[in-house]
Design a protein around this motif. Structure first.
Motif, PDB file in Angstrom:
ATOM      1  N   ASN A 149       0.810  -1.223   0.000  1.00 39.28           N
ATOM      2  CA  ASN A 149       0.000   0.000   0.000  1.00 39.28           C
ATOM      3  C   ASN A 149       0.837   1.265   0.000  1.00 39.28           C
ATOM      4  N   PRO A 174      -1.150   6.014   2.738  1.00 40.40           N
ATOM      5  CA  PRO A 174      -0.989   5.059   1.632  1.00 40.40           C
ATOM      6  C   PRO A 174      -0.937   5.766   0.287  1.00 40.40           C
ATOM      7  N   HIS A 176      -0.780   3.498  -2.617  1.00 40.57           N
ATOM      8  CA  HIS A 176      -1.222   2.461  -3.536  1.00 40.57           C
ATOM      9  C   HIS A 176      -2.345   1.647  -2.890  1.00 40.57           C
ATOM     10  N   ALA A 177      -3.087   0.922  -3.715  1.00 40.13           N
ATOM     11  CA  ALA A 177      -4.157   0.061  -3.204  1.00 40.13           C
ATOM     12  C   ALA A 177      -4.375  -1.098  -4.163  1.00 40.13           C
ATOM     13  N   GLU A 178      -4.864  -2.214  -3.621  1.00 43.22           N
ATOM     14  CA  GLU A 178      -5.151  -3.374  -4.465  1.00 43.22           C
ATOM     15  C   GLU A 178      -6.246  -3.046  -5.466  1.00 43.22           C
ATOM     16  N   TRP A 188      -1.420  -1.456  -6.928  1.00 46.23           N
ATOM     17  CA  TRP A 188      -0.264  -2.189  -6.429  1.00 46.23           C
ATOM     18  C   TRP A 188       0.713  -2.458  -7.582  1.00 46.23           C
TER      19      TRP A 188
END
Length: 312
Positions: A149, A174, A176-178, A188
């Motif tokens: 993240n 954060p 980034h994220a899935e 990601w």
């Protein structure tokens, strides 16, 4: 405002050092008991003072006055990939940090911020409780963070404690994220982005079958100690362990599907997964290099922590 400075204890190869440098916090002093990682640190950060020192023989009066203390508590005593001996393991130096905090408080030299890292099981240990007790009066944030993240290409999850002498405690944001569409963040980083395209050492069917037969004989698969996993370009890298370079590690069986063939992860991929640049020099033999990368705090996460500290 003057630039903030940091003291990195048990600094390792310098994941926190690099991230803090990116984030705008200068290293005043760093030390580690391992000469190989100190050599790596010195090569990559020639302007930062770094020495081979044993924390057990160190006193707070010898430390420079800085804004941030960071401490990479050795994770081997608490990691599920090891024997999990906890405080019975001589490598656990948690209470040495407790002692240094006690000494610093007596000298009126407590840092403004403290940043710690370890594997998730460490959160419930006596060492973690003792450290938090010594940080009375500090605002404390502690949580299990997924480093994917924050721009590392690995799903590595670690316990981190961030403490501030005045509230609120810094909270890394954060990046980034899935599922980035839900949060407006970057996706990601996948293995296709960091794949080592110079890799040439592929596993034959004979080798794979031999490994699997050996594991079956030890009933490892039946007990669930090993989870055979094959990764491809669409996946995020697993946690890089010291044993990952053997392809079938002590608690991890990780293979890369590359152009129709299987192979182990390369050191280049491990380094990139953790967020180190290709120009980062790692000293020592192959196993020592893997150990340094596997034990490091990913620089992108350390950078997020540094930026959170600076916005306080």
């Amino acid at each position: 405002m003057d630039q903030l400075t940091a003291l990195h204890m048990a600094c390792g190869a310098g994941g926190i050092t690099l991230g803090f440098e990116y984030g705008g916090i200068r290293t005043a002093y760093a030390f580690d008991v391992n000469p190989v990682v100190v050599e790596t640190h010195r090569v990559n950060f020639p302007d930062a003072r770094c020495e081979v020192r044993d924390i057990r023989a160190l006193h707070a009066s010898e430390l420079p006055t800085v804004d941030v203390w960071t401490f990479g508590i050795p994770c081997e005593p608490f990691s599920i990939s090891g024997k999990m001996l906890g405080h019975q393991d001589a490598r656990d130096i948690s209470f040495e940090l407790v002692r240094l905090l006690q000494e610093a408080r007596a000298l009126y030299q407590m840092p403004r911020f403290v940043f710690l890292e370890n594997v998730p099981p460490y959160a419930d240990t006596a060492g973690a409780a003792a450290i938090k007790a010594q940080l009375h009066g500090y605002a404390i944030l502690e949580a299990i963070f997924c480093h994917a993240n924050y721009g590392a290409a690995t799903t590595r999850r670690r316990w981190h404690l961030i403490a501030a002498s005045e509230p609120p405690a810094p909270c890394p944001t954060p990046t980034h994220a899935e599922h980035p569409s839900l949060f407006g963040l970057q996706p990601w980083i996948r293995l296709g982005t960091i794949r080592d395209r110079s890799a040439t050492s592929y596993a034959s069917c004979h080798t794979l079958n031999r490994w699997l037969r050996a594991l079956a004989r030890r009933s490892e698969l039946a007990r669930g100690s090993f989870v055979p996993t094959i990764y491809d370009d669409a996946d995020v890298a697993p946690t890089m362990l010291t044993s990952t370079f053997r392809a079938f590690g002590q608690k991890q069986m990780a293979l890369m599907y590359d152009q129709g063939r299987l192979r182990g992860f390369t050191l280049i991929e491990a380094r990139r997964a953790q967020g180190f640049p290709d120009t980062f020099v790692i000293c020592g033999n192959k196993e020592q290099q893997w150990s340094q990368i596997g034990c490091a705090v990913p620089p992108p996460f350390a950078e997020a922590v540094a930026r959170a500290i600076l916005t306080r």
